[in-house]
Scaffold this active site. Sequence first.
Site, short mmCIF file in Angstrom:
data_model
loop_
_atom_site.label_atom_id
_atom_site.label_comp_id
_atom_site.label_asym_id
_atom_site.label_seq_id
_atom_site.Cartn_x
_atom_site.Cartn_y
_atom_site.Cartn_z
N ILE A 14 -31.43 28.24 1.46
CA ILE A 14 -31.91 26.86 1.58
C ILE A 14 -30.75 25.89 1.72
CG2 ILE A 14 -32.02 26.34 -0.90
CD1 ILE A 14 -34.61 25.30 1.77
N SER A 36 -20.46 28.36 -6.17
CA SER A 36 -21.33 29.50 -5.91
C SER A 36 -20.67 30.76 -6.44
CB SER A 36 -21.58 29.64 -4.40
OG SER A 36 -22.27 30.84 -4.11
N ARG A 37 -21.47 31.62 -7.06
CA ARG A 37 -20.92 32.87 -7.58
C ARG A 37 -20.50 33.82 -6.47
NH1 ARG A 37 -25.28 35.38 -11.48
NH2 ARG A 37 -26.56 34.82 -9.67
N LYS A 90 -36.41 21.43 -5.07
CA LYS A 90 -37.73 21.66 -5.66
C LYS A 90 -37.87 23.14 -6.00
CE LYS A 90 -39.47 24.13 -2.36
NZ LYS A 90 -40.08 25.46 -2.57
N ASP A 168 -43.55 29.00 -4.98
CA ASP A 168 -42.29 28.41 -4.56
C ASP A 168 -42.49 27.64 -3.25
OD1 ASP A 168 -39.19 28.28 -4.75
OD2 ASP A 168 -39.60 28.97 -2.71
#
Length: 308
Positions: A14, A36-37, A90, A168
């Site tokens: 996303i 970010s991992r 969201k 979702d």
Amino acid sequence: MSPIRLALVGLGKIARDQHLPAIAATPEIELVAVASRNARLAGVDCFRSIEELLAEVSDIDAVALCTPPIVRREQAMAALAARKHVLLEKPPGPTVGELNPLVAMAKRENRTLFAAWHSRFAPAVEPARAFLARHRARSVTILWQEDVRVWHPGQDWIFEPGGLGVFDPGINALSILSAILPEPVFVSGAKLDFPANRQAPIAAEVELASISGLPIHGSFDFRQSGEQFWSIEIETDAGRLVLAFGGARLSLDGEPLVDEQEEEYRGVYRRFVELVRTSGIDADAVPLCLVADVFMLGRRSVVEDFMW
């Protein structure tokens, strides 16, 4: 006026598909860092966690949280405690109860908290709201049916507790519904299909109603193959109003009223800029409350295992 210096937390599908292009198209925002991992982005400072980012980069103004919902509360609290404005993808979190404390914290710190219901920025949503302010709705049918393997490939978190499963994407329909109808709606019943090997529903049939008794039926399914459906069909005293393609198109009795290119996330970031400039708060919990009520009232049915 200087651009808002933004850090993006989470660099999954996303973020890459929607947030990065929208940020690039918003001149009032400058992307300066990513946390970010598992991923990196060329041209900006990259960190493995929001904690590392906040410790190392002091001159960012805001963060956009694009991580899975289950971790967003702690990330938002860390950002607000560092006096950063916060945009929440969201849903704003996996539970209803955690949103109000974040709102209170944002108010204390005089910082923005924006629960970004992106589907409300689709081009047909405001025209539909205006139409329904003038005409009486008689019934509503929601069809939100897509192939999870296409739109969420390998995203196991979506079927974990707090991932919402089919809601979702389904919560997008409820965010539109609650924005366009002139009165509140509530859940009256639901049937939820849970794969035997998963912790969140893969499909659901939901009954809702407005305060005045408007009947609303929603059909949500992650197993849809072939044609995909993201539509809200409303029978009114002036004809059949249809929002299609997630709110990109609007028609009345088959005649097009709106047919525009999707630019929801550009609208999201325009709204975020407005809020940051005034330290405003926009954190509507209604769509999340409706999903929570579906889970509370829904009858659970176990269906076959789901495998990627």
